[in-house]
Design a protein around this motif. Structure first.
Motif, PDB file in Angstrom:
ATOM      1  N   ALA A   1      75.707 111.706  -9.106  1.00  0.00           N
ATOM      2  CA  ALA A   1      74.993 113.093  -9.045  1.00  0.00           C
ATOM      3  C   ALA A   1      74.926 113.574  -7.724  1.00  0.00           C
ATOM      4  O   ALA A   1      74.627 114.813  -7.671  1.00  0.00           O
ATOM      5  CB  ALA A   1      74.005 112.938 -10.073  1.00  0.00           C
TER       6      ALA A   1
ATOM      7  N   PRO B   1      75.880 103.889  -8.103  1.00  0.00           N
ATOM      8  CA  PRO B   1      77.218 103.971  -8.432  1.00  0.00           C
ATOM      9  C   PRO B   1      77.749 105.318  -8.664  1.00  0.00           C
ATOM     10  O   PRO B   1      77.105 106.356  -8.605  1.00  0.00           O
ATOM     11  CB  PRO B   1      76.895 103.592 -10.107  1.00  0.00           C
TER      12      PRO B   1
ATOM     13  N   GLY C   1      73.081  97.852  -2.403  1.00  0.00           N
ATOM     14  CA  GLY C   1      71.713  97.644  -2.739  1.00  0.00           C
ATOM     15  C   GLY C   1      71.335  98.612  -4.040  1.00  0.00           C
ATOM     16  O   GLY C   1      71.991 100.100  -4.162  1.00  0.00           O
ATOM     17  N   GLY C   2      70.455  98.404  -4.848  1.00  0.00           N
ATOM     18  CA  GLY C   2      69.873  99.107  -5.964  1.00  0.00           C
ATOM     19  C   GLY C   2      69.986  98.263  -7.152  1.00  0.00           C
ATOM     20  O   GLY C   2      70.745  97.742  -7.482  1.00  0.00           O
TER      21      GLY C   2
ATOM     22  N   ASP D   1      70.519  99.677 -10.222  1.00  0.00           N
ATOM     23  CA  ASP D   1      71.762  99.962 -11.067  1.00  0.00           C
ATOM     24  C   ASP D   1      73.138  99.609 -10.428  1.00  0.00           C
ATOM     25  O   ASP D   1      73.994  99.210 -11.031  1.00  0.00           O
ATOM     26  CB  ASP D   1      71.834 101.613 -11.164  1.00  0.00           C
TER      27      ASP D   1
ATOM     28  N   GLY E   1      67.522  99.983  -3.558  1.00  0.00           N
ATOM     29  CA  GLY E   1      68.306 101.296  -3.464  1.00  0.00           C
ATOM     30  C   GLY E   1      67.779 102.276  -2.481  1.00  0.00           C
ATOM     31  O   GLY E   1      67.941 101.954  -1.165  1.00  0.00           O
TER      32      GLY E   1
HETATM   33  N1  LIG Z   1      77.816 111.939 -12.087  1.00  0.00           N
HETATM   34  C1  LIG Z   1      76.726 111.505 -12.611  1.00  0.00           C
HETATM   35  N2  LIG Z   1      75.895 112.212 -13.537  1.00  0.00           N
HETATM   36  C2  LIG Z   1      74.796 111.737 -13.820  1.00  0.00           C
HETATM   37  N3  LIG Z   1      74.265 110.376 -13.804  1.00  0.00           N
HETATM   38  C3  LIG Z   1      75.172 109.572 -12.951  1.00  0.00           C
HETATM   39  C4  LIG Z   1      76.194 110.207 -12.454  1.00  0.00           C
HETATM   40  N4  LIG Z   1      76.676 108.921 -11.535  1.00  0.00           N
HETATM   41  C5  LIG Z   1      75.863 107.839 -11.704  1.00  0.00           C
HETATM   42  N5  LIG Z   1      74.758 108.391 -12.637  1.00  0.00           N
HETATM   43  C6  LIG Z   1      73.694 107.518 -12.981  1.00  0.00           C
HETATM   44  O1  LIG Z   1      72.907 107.194 -11.950  1.00  0.00           O
HETATM   45  C7  LIG Z   1      72.058 105.920 -12.416  1.00  0.00           C
HETATM   46  C8  LIG Z   1      71.773 105.211 -10.958  1.00  0.00           C
HETATM   47  O2  LIG Z   1      71.291 105.871  -9.983  1.00  0.00           O
HETATM   48  P1  LIG Z   1      70.113 105.515  -9.187  1.00  0.00           P
HETATM   49  O3  LIG Z   1      70.023 106.406  -7.847  1.00  0.00           O
HETATM   50  O4  LIG Z   1      68.789 105.015  -9.846  1.00  0.00           O
HETATM   51  O5  LIG Z   1      71.005 103.914  -8.263  1.00  0.00           O
HETATM   52  P2  LIG Z   1      70.513 102.651  -8.057  1.00  0.00           P
HETATM   53  O6  LIG Z   1      71.339 101.969  -7.339  1.00  0.00           O
HETATM   54  O7  LIG Z   1      69.704 101.983  -8.956  1.00  0.00           O
HETATM   55  O8  LIG Z   1      69.108 102.902  -6.918  1.00  0.00           O
HETATM   56  P3  LIG Z   1      67.673 102.496  -7.241  1.00  0.00           P
HETATM   57  O9  LIG Z   1      67.567 101.237  -6.884  1.00  0.00           O
HETATM   58  O10 LIG Z   1      67.314 103.088  -5.958  1.00  0.00           O
HETATM   59  O11 LIG Z   1      67.161 103.151  -8.314  1.00  0.00           O
HETATM   60  C9  LIG Z   1      73.053 105.248 -13.354  1.00  0.00           C
HETATM   61  O12 LIG Z   1      71.950 105.418 -14.439  1.00  0.00           O
HETATM   62  C10 LIG Z   1      74.142 106.236 -13.610  1.00  0.00           C
HETATM   63  O13 LIG Z   1      74.288 106.497 -14.990  1.00  0.00           O
END
Ligand SMILES: Nc1ncnc2c1ncn2[C@@H]1O[C@H](COP(=O)(O)OP(=O)(O)OP(=O)(O)O)[C@@H](O)[C@H]1O
Ligand SMILES: O=C(O)[C@H](O)COP(=O)(O)O
Length: 466
Positions: free
Chosen positions: A284, A389, A423-424, A426, A445
């Motif tokens: 996103a 991701p 890192g993160g 997800d 993350g």
């Molecule tokens: N194009 C997209 N539209 C909507 N959601 C998305 C898209 N691409 C990825 N995501 C969602 O982003 C979420 C993970 O984002 P996030 O920023 O929390 O990552 P992270 O690696 O866990 O970082 P942190 O540890 O800081 O939370 C997932 O639930 C995934 O489904």
């Protein structure tokens, strides 16, 4: 062992055992900040329990030292009490990892204090009978974000938590590197009530030592000379190893940023883009850039208030930013949401490939052309950082982008000297089986990115003057 953070010392809990007089210990409390904010999948079960696993050593050490351990964690981003975000939902996974009974404390802090007091007396009796039972020693406060004082970083709230113990030997432990970028009460204010008795846990210690080892040089770097990059050739997937494209073969640093925490991550890209050669955007986050550039992204997720900022970053680092060129798009999303994260159930028939910018529907993943471009860049890199991701990986039909790129990073790490750091919460879940082939996977993350770019408030709060 001390860790020097900006010239000041941080102490870790393995120091405590050198000073403690086990016989005199009267079961003080170790208020231990952990991060049990684990990703939850379609069937309401965890996609990764890495964040739970990582605190086991810290908790066992504290229990063995005779502390009553009160775990403090958030889960998701609730703004008030909401049963969907109760830590009760993941209790069994915590107990399963630790093989110890975990008592969830009542939400009302006075009742929580009574519960601990009663159990402390029990432990004393048990100890006198030479029977030590960890089952009465491990507690978990309800989701700390159910209390408004947490995100307000309210000092009185932190004081009330500290008063769960009347024992002057009680300590504070931060074992949650992944939330140390938040100015929240359990991270920044609670340690104030434990002067010289605030410690880093063993998971925090490991994160700091390994991140220092692998990417510490990036923290100290001002900015990297911008190399001449022929962007058209990259977009054509034809990277050449001559002086007109890359100055140094394999001296290329890449960051992949995806996910959806745009407000947290975007400000950190600004400086990072000065240090690294490529900023590959997906998820996103990329959508917000696309909107800033006037592209149509249908009903895809983005953050309107970050559009100007995205534009500012783009103008500053245009030559380095790689945006997706094609997508997997979901039309007419059928949502049967779990309230935690966006694990929607989507009918396969509604998934389409889009190779143009004018999209209708919701972007769910990057497409094949983008994957090829990203891979060609990774094959030239010697250091790669990955946070977030590239698509909605929880849904199998939307996980191909993340999977394919993770596979190549894993291969390049094994076969040649690519240093790959991800890192993160997800992100680790999304990397799945490939994660173990990465050089290092941090549970953090946003905090990891801030660690590179800025000072982490949670680490500042642990600093000692002695
Ligand atoms: N194009 C997209 N539209 C909507 N959601 C998305 C898209 N691409 C990825 N995501 C969602 O982003 C979420 C993970 O984002 P996030 O920023 O929390 O990552 P992270 O690696 O866990 O970082 P942190 O540890 O800081 O939370 C997932 O639930 C995934 O489904
Ligand atoms: O998932 C994370 O990055 C940490 O648990 C911090 O969560 P937050 O972004 O909701 O503060």
């Amino acid at each position: 062992m001390y860790y020097l953070y900006n010239q000041k010392k941080i102490k870790f809990i393995d120091e405590i055992s050198k000073f403690i007089n086990y016989n005199s210990i009267n079961h003080p409390i170790a208020f231990t900040r952990v991060d049990f904010n684990i990703p939850i999948g379609e069937t309401n079960s965890p996609l990764s329990v890495a964040r739970i696993k990582q605190n086991k050593e810290t908790i066992l050490l504290l229990l063995k030292l005779g502390y009553i351990v009160v775990l403090i964690s958030h889960f998701g981003q609730p703004t008030s009490i909401n049963p969907d975000y109760s830590l009760k939902k993941i209790l069994k996974y915590i107990e399963n990892e630790y093989q110890i009974n975990v008592n969830i404390l009542p939400y009302e802090l006075d009742k929580a204090a009574k519960t601990i007091l009663i159990n402390t007396q029990n432990i004393k009796k048990q100890k006198s009978l030479q029977f030590y039972d960890f089952n009465n020693s491990l507690y978990l406060l309800e989701n700390i974000r159910f209390y408004s004082g947490e995100i307000e970083n309210n000092l009185n709230f932190a004081k009330k938590i500290s008063e769960l113990s009347q024992n002057e030997d009680s300590i504070y432990v931060n074992d949650a590197f992944s939330v140390s970028h938040r100015h929240h009460a359990s991270i920044c204010s609670l340690p104030i009530f434990f002067p010289n008795k605030s410690y880093g846990g063993l998971a925090l210690k490991q994160e700091l030592l390994l991140l220092d080892k692998y990417v510490g040089h990036l923290r100290n770097m001002e900015s990297k000379k911008i190399q001449y990059i022929n962007k058209t050739s990259i977009l054509d997937n034809k990277i050449k190893d001559n002086n007109n494209t890359f100055n140094d073969k394999f001296n290329i640093s890449v960051v992949i940023i995806g996910g959806k925490k745009i407000t947290t991550k975007l400000p950190l890209i600004k400086n990072l883009s000065q240090k690294l050669d490529y900023i590959i955007l997906g998820g996103a986050i990329a959508n917000t850039f696309s909107i800033a550039l006037g592209k149509k992204i249908g009903s895809s997720f983005y953050e309107p208030e970050m559009i100007d900022f995205a534009m500012e970053i783009y103008l500053k680092s245009k030559a380095k930013i790689i945006l997706p060129q094609d997508y997997i798009v979901v039309e007419n999303t059928v949502v049967e949401s779990t309230t935690i994260n966006t694990t929607d159930i989507i009918k396969k028939d509604y998934i389409h490939k889009f190779s143009e910018d004018n999209i209708s529907g919701e972007i769910g993943d990057i497409g094949e052309i983008t994957i090829k471009n990203v891979i060609s860049i990774i094959k030239k890199a010697n250091i790669l950082i990955w946070c977030g991701p590239l698509g909605r990986y929880e849904i199998p039909e939307l996980s191909n982008g993340t999977d394919s790129v993770a596979n190549i990073v894993a291969q390049e790490t094994s076969h040649r000297a690519l240093t790959s750091i991800a890192g993160g919460g997800d992100t680790i879940a999304a990397l799945g089986k490939y994660a173990e082939k990465f050089t290092y996977c941090s549970t953090a993350g946003g905090a990891f990115m801030m660690w590179i770019e800025d000072e982490l408030p949670g680490l500042i709060a642990l600093q000692n003057n002695d």
